[in-house]
Motif scaffolding. Structure first.
Motif, PDB file in Angstrom:
ATOM      1  N   LEU A  71      -1.670  -0.305  -7.513  1.00  0.00           N
ATOM      2  CA  LEU A  71      -1.794  -0.966  -6.141  1.00  0.00           C
ATOM      3  C   LEU A  71      -2.725  -0.121  -5.390  1.00  0.00           C
ATOM      4  N   GLY A  72      -2.976   1.286  -5.935  1.00  0.00           N
ATOM      5  CA  GLY A  72      -3.395   2.413  -5.048  1.00  0.00           C
ATOM      6  C   GLY A  72      -4.993   1.913  -4.513  1.00  0.00           C
ATOM      7  N   ARG A  73      -5.754   1.171  -5.388  1.00  0.00           N
ATOM      8  CA  ARG A  73      -7.049   0.934  -5.131  1.00  0.00           C
ATOM      9  C   ARG A  73      -7.024  -0.333  -4.308  1.00  0.00           C
ATOM     10  N   ARG A  74      -6.153  -1.050  -4.283  1.00  0.00           N
ATOM     11  CA  ARG A  74      -6.282  -2.339  -3.843  1.00  0.00           C
ATOM     12  C   ARG A  74      -5.589  -2.705  -2.503  1.00  0.00           C
ATOM     13  N   MET A  75      -4.652  -1.588  -1.997  1.00  0.00           N
ATOM     14  CA  MET A  75      -4.089  -1.648  -0.631  1.00  0.00           C
ATOM     15  C   MET A  75      -4.306  -0.490   0.186  1.00  0.00           C
ATOM     16  N   ASP A  76      -4.125  -0.642   1.508  1.00  0.00           N
ATOM     17  CA  ASP A  76      -4.520   0.493   2.184  1.00  0.00           C
ATOM     18  C   ASP A  76      -3.213   1.559   2.286  1.00  0.00           C
ATOM     19  N   ARG A  77      -3.338   2.491   2.569  1.00  0.00           N
ATOM     20  CA  ARG A  77      -2.402   3.494   2.313  1.00  0.00           C
ATOM     21  C   ARG A  77      -1.032   3.076   3.088  1.00  0.00           C
ATOM     22  N   GLU A  78      -1.102   2.376   4.418  1.00  0.00           N
ATOM     23  CA  GLU A  78       0.120   2.333   5.118  1.00  0.00           C
ATOM     24  C   GLU A  78       0.723   1.076   4.325  1.00  0.00           C
ATOM     25  N   ALA A  79       0.126   0.110   3.859  1.00  0.00           N
ATOM     26  CA  ALA A  79       0.610  -1.113   3.156  1.00  0.00           C
ATOM     27  C   ALA A  79       1.483  -0.643   1.689  1.00  0.00           C
ATOM     28  N   LEU A  80       0.639   0.366   1.092  1.00  0.00           N
ATOM     29  CA  LEU A  80       1.107   0.881  -0.193  1.00  0.00           C
ATOM     30  C   LEU A  80       2.344   1.612   0.176  1.00  0.00           C
ATOM     31  N   GLN A  81       2.342   2.521   0.931  1.00  0.00           N
ATOM     32  CA  GLN A  81       3.591   3.244   1.179  1.00  0.00           C
ATOM     33  C   GLN A  81       4.690   2.430   1.393  1.00  0.00           C
ATOM     34  N   GLY A  82       4.632   1.067   2.166  1.00  0.00           N
ATOM     35  CA  GLY A  82       5.792   0.332   2.475  1.00  0.00           C
ATOM     36  C   GLY A  82       6.056  -0.084   1.172  1.00  0.00           C
ATOM     37  N   VAL A  83       5.469  -0.509   0.131  1.00  0.00           N
ATOM     38  CA  VAL A  83       5.946  -1.003  -1.102  1.00  0.00           C
ATOM     39  C   VAL A  83       6.445   0.141  -1.855  1.00  0.00           C
ATOM     40  N   LEU A  84       5.983   1.318  -1.882  1.00  0.00           N
ATOM     41  CA  LEU A  84       6.638   2.545  -2.622  1.00  0.00           C
ATOM     42  C   LEU A  84       8.150   2.872  -2.023  1.00  0.00           C
ATOM     43  N   ASP A  85       7.939   2.837  -0.583  1.00  0.00           N
ATOM     44  CA  ASP A  85       9.375   3.138   0.179  1.00  0.00           C
ATOM     45  C   ASP A  85      10.558   2.065  -0.236  1.00  0.00           C
ATOM     46  N   ARG A  86      10.283   1.074  -0.995  1.00  0.00           N
ATOM     47  CA  ARG A  86      11.191  -0.025  -1.483  1.00  0.00           C
ATOM     48  C   ARG A  86      11.738   0.169  -2.840  1.00  0.00           C
ATOM     49  N   ILE A  87      11.300   1.249  -3.623  1.00  0.00           N
ATOM     50  CA  ILE A  87      11.340   1.782  -4.894  1.00  0.00           C
ATOM     51  C   ILE A  87      12.195   3.106  -5.078  1.00  0.00           C
ATOM     52  N   HIS A  88      13.466   2.917  -5.397  1.00  0.00           N
ATOM     53  CA  HIS A  88      14.252   4.077  -5.615  1.00  0.00           C
ATOM     54  C   HIS A  88      14.564   4.486  -6.937  1.00  0.00           C
ATOM     55  N   PRO A  89      13.858   5.673  -7.378  1.00  0.00           N
ATOM     56  CA  PRO A  89      14.214   5.993  -8.748  1.00  0.00           C
ATOM     57  C   PRO A  89      15.242   6.691  -8.939  1.00  0.00           C
ATOM     58  N   THR A  90      16.218   6.743  -9.851  1.00  0.00           N
ATOM     59  CA  THR A  90      17.389   7.369 -10.393  1.00  0.00           C
ATOM     60  C   THR A  90      17.774   7.464 -11.630  1.00  0.00           C
ATOM     61  N   THR A  91      18.834   8.226 -11.860  1.00  0.00           N
ATOM     62  CA  THR A  91      19.445   8.160 -13.202  1.00  0.00           C
ATOM     63  C   THR A  91      20.870   7.821 -13.130  1.00  0.00           C
ATOM     64  N   ASP A  92      21.311   7.569 -12.064  1.00  0.00           N
ATOM     65  CA  ASP A  92      22.786   7.464 -11.514  1.00  0.00           C
ATOM     66  C   ASP A  92      23.095   5.876 -11.256  1.00  0.00           C
ATOM     67  N   PHE A  93      24.261   5.398 -12.122  1.00  0.00           N
ATOM     68  CA  PHE A  93      24.417   3.742 -12.222  1.00  0.00           C
ATOM     69  C   PHE A  93      25.052   3.779 -10.866  1.00  0.00           C
ATOM     70  N   ALA A  94      25.577   4.735 -10.245  1.00  0.00           N
ATOM     71  CA  ALA A  94      26.472   4.565  -8.977  1.00  0.00           C
ATOM     72  C   ALA A  94      25.528   3.941  -8.009  1.00  0.00           C
ATOM     73  N   ASP A  95      24.189   4.159  -8.211  1.00  0.00           N
ATOM     74  CA  ASP A  95      23.205   3.957  -6.987  1.00  0.00           C
ATOM     75  C   ASP A  95      22.822   2.296  -7.137  1.00  0.00           C
ATOM     76  N   ILE A  96      23.310   1.579  -8.203  1.00  0.00           N
ATOM     77  CA  ILE A  96      23.127   0.259  -8.341  1.00  0.00           C
ATOM     78  C   ILE A  96      23.958  -0.544  -7.555  1.00  0.00           C
ATOM     79  N   GLU A  97      24.947   0.231  -6.926  1.00  0.00           N
ATOM     80  CA  GLU A  97      26.071  -0.759  -6.126  1.00  0.00           C
ATOM     81  C   GLU A  97      25.563  -1.362  -5.101  1.00  0.00           C
ATOM     82  N   GLY A  98      25.849  -2.600  -4.651  1.00  0.00           N
ATOM     83  CA  GLY A  98      25.381  -3.388  -3.823  1.00  0.00           C
ATOM     84  C   GLY A  98      23.984  -4.164  -4.265  1.00  0.00           C
TER      85      GLY A  98
END
Length: 728
Positions: A375-402
């Motif tokens: 998405l980097g080439r198709r979105m402005d920096r602010e919009a892209l950051q908004g999308v990235l802020d919604r993705i939370h990478p993890t290795t801990d199954f406990a994080d999927i609670e909720g």
């Protein structure tokens, strides 16, 4: 002056404001009621001396007009019209389609200045209405799309678009929009001379009225004036540039469509002939070609599948009744590989929070980076950051609670999937809806790892997720209504097209698509030249040849699926000639494109068929008399018979799902409307005869199912009442 679809207001300056606002419609469309009302108003305007000019606009906030009401188009009307009028079917059909052209021609020849105030989207007949006005003002909105996209559903412009657009912007640039169905922005439209003015949305009507008031004798189109000249040069067969445009245009259309789609060639013919004629005759030429398109089943099939069925699916046609909306707010995405990363991207882009889980933090982070890269080439920096802020990478199954929805996209292995499923349930509980992204493993078996299998459903995405429009939802033996509703609501959120199928090995899309690959591989094993196989597939209308697509999917993956299937079925497994080819390729270390070599060799400059195929499978000594038509017949009918089997077995419940899944899932001949539309058009008796012959020549894989035989005997069709009742 009152009508049902158009509000009429006459101001003190004698300017009639026609505000189009079709009741009960979210967007204005051209239907019989609108044509009736507009025709009546044009006649009244001509007769009323108090009317000095006209402004046409829309009362819908959704835009100006979306074009013809494709859902309401009845291509069978010509039959009854011909009977009642005593005319031939084609003559009656011509009269019906020419009515729109006549109405718009009457508008532009009404003798009074007419301006269009376009407040948003204007496509197809909507743009053609604006083009029939003498002056055009468009709202300054970057979301506005202006164009003639009829070719995308097997049609062509039928309201003068093939004649007015070339006269406004020149033949060559107009063809680029007409043949490809592209849209233009307001700025592009003004730059090309298609529109005259851009204004703020709140000012477009006043600007249009100002032009009408300032040009009391402006009611004559440029092409109706003696000194008119085409932009870019004369439209004449004697003009070398004009001739070269159509030579190049025809070659490009053949290259894009392999000559399989009628619409582009009808457009080229209408523009070529019509631009050398006076406008009144030119419009009749356009209607002639439009009528020919409508008379061919291709257009009706394409409209049904690519527009009507697609829209119905996206609006929840298969959603269980009585289940409240089940919006996904937080998604647990298990697996951050290419599929999981793609699902995370489309989900976060749709405003959904995503917990992206993988075995290592590096893998999870890489999955998130996928979104940044795509998405980097198709979105402005602010919009892209908004999308990235919604993705939370993890290795801990406990994080999927909720998380209120889980999608698993781990390795295609039953044991690994079961382990992941159980770990997930331990955190989120068995009442959470769980979706497994698998392309082949039966959902009923996978659901055994979830305590409440009614909450378990298959959610099959296609790669690359961000580009492929289809999601195949697979209902297991115990999948409940809530799980189906939840999955459909989620697919709607991410703006994909869903189909709903019942469980089986390979489900619908993978199972039927696999037959295309397998038949191509079988032909290779028989010694047929691989170049012939590949070209036959592409020329018949498939996106790529069967060997190339096998490389893309991965020969190695196909081998693993084959091994898993052998393991699951045991003695019931029936080996094929394609199995031997795959084993040979694996022994050669040629696993597909991801490994840099498969049926093709891959280099930085492109790809070419592996020269070693000749030695490995002996195509140089193979059947020299094989014809491309015979190869195409096998490639196509092998897919058709498997689709029919899926219908008979209940994997598919509707032909609409079958056609949508085939076109958008694996690219089955879009110009046919899909395999079920195609079989109906060919005639099921013909399909059965061909399959019987192929079964005798090639084996039982071509044998038609009993349902197909029964339907053929009774003269039924998949889209007829009897087939619908069987599928219900």
């Amino acid at each position: 002056m009152k009508t049902d679809t158009i509000k009429y207001d006459l101001d003190d300056d004698g300017i009639a404001l026609l505000t189009i606002d079709l009741p009960g419609q979210s967007m204005n469309v051209i239907n019989q009621e609108f044509q009736r009302d507009m025709t009546a108003l044009i006649g009244a305007i001509v007769q009323d001396d108090a009317v000095k000019g006209v402004v046409v606009t829309s009362g819908k906030s959704s835009g100006f007009m979306a074009g013809a009401d494709l859902k309401g188009m009845d291509f069978g009307q010509a039959e009854s019209a011909a009977t009642s009028s005593g005319k031939s079917k084609m003559a009656a059909l011509f009269d019906g389609v020419y009515a729109l052209n006549k109405m718009l021609r009457d508008l532009e020849k009404c003798g009074k200045p007419v301006a269009a105030a376009v407040n948003g989207l204007a496509l197809g007949g909507g743009l053609e209405l604006a083009l029939a006005c003498h002056y055009r003002v468009v709202a300054d909105d970057p979301k506005t799309k202006l164009g003639l996209p009829e070719v995308m559903v097997g049609l062509m412009p039928g309201g003068g678009g093939t004649q007015r657009l070339p006269r406004l912007m020149g033949v060559q640039p107009a063809l680029m929009y007409l043949v490809q169905g592209n849209t233009m922005s307001p700025q592009e439209a003004v730059g090309f001379g298609v529109f005259q003015e851009i204004a703020a949305a709140g000012e477009i009507v006043d600007r249009a009225k100002a032009w009408v008031k300032a040009n009391p004798k402006g009611g004559v189109q440029p092409w109706d004036q003696k000194k008119f000249k085409f932009p870019g040069g004369a439209a004449s067969a004697m003009n070398p540039a004009f001739a070269q445009t159509f030579i190049g245009g025809t070659a490009m259309a053949i290259g894009k469509t392999q000559g399989n789609i009628n619409g582009p060639f009808a457009i080229l013919s209408a523009v070529y002939e019509g631009t050398q004629l006076p406008m009144d005759t030119a419009l009749r030429v356009e209607s002639k070609y439009f009528a020919k398109l409508v008379a061919d089943p291709q257009a009706g099939n394409m409209i049904r599948s690519l527009f009507v069925s697609k829209q119905a699916a996206e609006k929840g046609a298969r959603r269980p009744e009585g289940v409240p909306p089940m919006k996904t707010t937080k998604l647990g995405m298990l697996g951050a590989g290419m599929m999981g990363a793609g699902i995370a991207l489309v989900s976060a882009r749709a405003g959904i929070d995503v917990v992206l889980l993988d075995r290592t933090q590096e893998a999870a982070d890489k999955g998130k980076q996928y979104t940044a890269d795509k998405l980097g080439r198709r979105m402005d920096r602010e919009a892209l950051q908004g999308v990235l802020d919604r993705i939370h990478p993890t290795t801990d199954f406990a994080d999927i609670e909720g998380c209120d929805f889980i999608i698993e996209a781990v390795f295609e292995d039953r044991d690994i999937k079961a382990e992941t499923t159980k770990k997930t349930e331990a955190v989120v509980g068995a009442d959470t809806i769980f979706g497994s992204n698998t392309s082949t493993l039966p959902i009923t078996g996978l659901a055994k790892a979830w305590t409440k299998p009614e909450k378990f459903i298959g959610v099959h995405f296609f790669s690359p997720v961000e580009k492929m429009p289809l999601v195949e939802l697979i209902v297991g033996e115990k999948t409940g209504r809530e799980a189906i509703a939840k999955a459909l609501d989620y697919v709607q959120q991410i703006r994909k097209t869903p189909i709903v199928v019942n469980d089986s090995r390979g489900f619908y899309t993978s199972r039927c698509f696999g037959t295309y690959v397998q038949e191509g591989t079988t032909l290779l094993g028989e010694g047929v030249n691989p170049a012939l196989i590949e070209n036959a597939g592409k020329q018949m209308g498939m996106p790529v040849g069967p060997l190339a697509v096998s490389d893309e999917v991965s020969i190695e993956l196909g081998h693993k699926v084959m091994q898993q299937t052998k393991k699951d079925l045991g003695e019931a497994y029936r080996p094929t000639a394609a199995d031997d080819v795959v084993e040979t390729m694996m022994a050669e270390g040629r696993i597909g494109r991801k490994g840099g070599k498969g049926y093709y060799d891959y280099a930085e400059g492109g790809k070419q068929l592996w020269p070693g195929l000749s030695e490995a499978f002996g195509h140089s000594d193979g059947p020299a008399d094989v014809q491309v038509e015979a190869v195409q017949e096998r490639l196509k009918f092998r897919q058709l018979v498997e689709c029919a089997r899926c219908f008979e077995e209940g994997v598919l419940e509707t032909p609409e799902d079958g056609d949508l899944g085939a076109i958008f899932g694996w690219g089955f001949l879009p110009f046919t409307g899909g395999p079920f539309s195609h079989m109906d058009t060919l005639g099921l008796d013909h399909v059965v005869r061909v399959l019987d012959r192929l079964a005798q020549e090639q084996g039982e894989r071509f044998a038609p199912p009993q349902l197909l035989r029964d339907m053929a005997t009774k003269g039924e069709t998949f889209y007829g009442n009897s087939a619908r009742e069987k599928a219900a």
